[in-house]
Write a protein that holds these residues in place. Structure first.
Motif: not given
Length: 264
Positions: A164, A166, A175
């Motif tokens: 995932t 972020i 990221t």
């Protein structure tokens, strides 16, 4: 969250390859409060670090040609042979073929396509470390890589990890990918990876590398013990928004690790 309830692809062990085991034992004993017990009959002075009577990892003499002193992270597998073969097919390297560790389990030493070194553990009598996610133990794993997309594809195929993405906190560019084992929920998040240019990855000559993150009661006090016992600080201590207070450390032989007091 790293647990001792291991599933496929979850972190289950870590060990340090040290030029001088006795010196390493002294350093981590002073900094982390670990005790050491050598394994009877084990080669290279190998033995276990423990905290409050429960194992947190291991240490042995550094023997691999061309390797630097470093922590190796191990991930659970039901079949070390199959995982090693899959890693090779996916563009990785088998640095040490699957082999038995007496009746304790079976292991293999691998590298991802970007050069990040790791290992896998097929448990026998020994499932892995006995303490995690509390002060003095492993709480997170982290990969610095030159190719985040390639790394996510490799580990996703090898272990079934999901990632995932972020945004980095504050004004940091890029990221950060949170890693979760196959079949795990958010409570199983065990690590992260981020892409860095080769010139930043100075520890390994521009190749990817894994390092452990240890939970501590007080980051600043731990940093003081690191420097008082011959280690050094690469970054911090500093506060990471939503994470806690952390510092990137080097032991006297240059093995890197992170200490973290998680945000309440």
């Amino acid at each position: 969250m790293i647990t001792t309830d291991f599933i496929h692809g979850s972190p289950c062990w870590m060990d340090l390859g040290a030029p001088d085991v006795e010196n390493a034992v002294g350093f981590y004993g002073a900094v982390m409060g670990w005790t050491f017990e050598p394994y009877e009959g084990a080669a290279n002075g190998y033995g276990a670090f423990s905290k409050d009577g429960r194992t947190v990892g291991g240490v042995g003499e550094l023997t691999e040609d061309g390797a630097r002193s470093a922590w190796t992270l191990y991930f659970n597998t039901p079949d070390a042979e199959a995982t090693a073969a899959a890693a090779r097919q996916l563009g990785g390297t088998v640095r040490a073929a699957p082999a038995d560790a007496a009746e304790m389990g079976r292991l293999a030493q691998l590298s991802d396509p970007q050069g990040g070194r790791f290992a896998v553990w097929q448990p026998g009598k020994d499932q892995g470390f006995e303490l995690a996610d509390v002060p003095g133990s492993l709480c997170w794993t982290e990969l610095y890589t030159t190719d985040a997309a390639g790394a996510k594809a490799f580990y996703g195929e090898l272990f079934g990890w999901t990632g995932t993405d972020i945004p980095m906190p504050g004004d940091e560019p890029g990221t950060y990918s949170i890693l979760t084992p196959a079949g795990g929920d958010d409570n199983r998040m065990h690590g992260g990876l981020m892409e860095l240019p080769p010139e930043v990855l100075s520890l390994t000559g521009g190749t990817a590398y894994w390092h452990p993150v240890f939970t501590v009661d007080d980051t600043d006090e731990t940093v003081a013990r690191v420097t008082a016992n011959g280690g050094s600080i690469q970054m911090g201590p500093e506060n990471g928004p939503g994470v806690g207070r952390l510092a990137v450390c080097l032991d006297p032989d240059g093995a890197d690790f992170v200490v973290l007091k998680p945000e309440a």
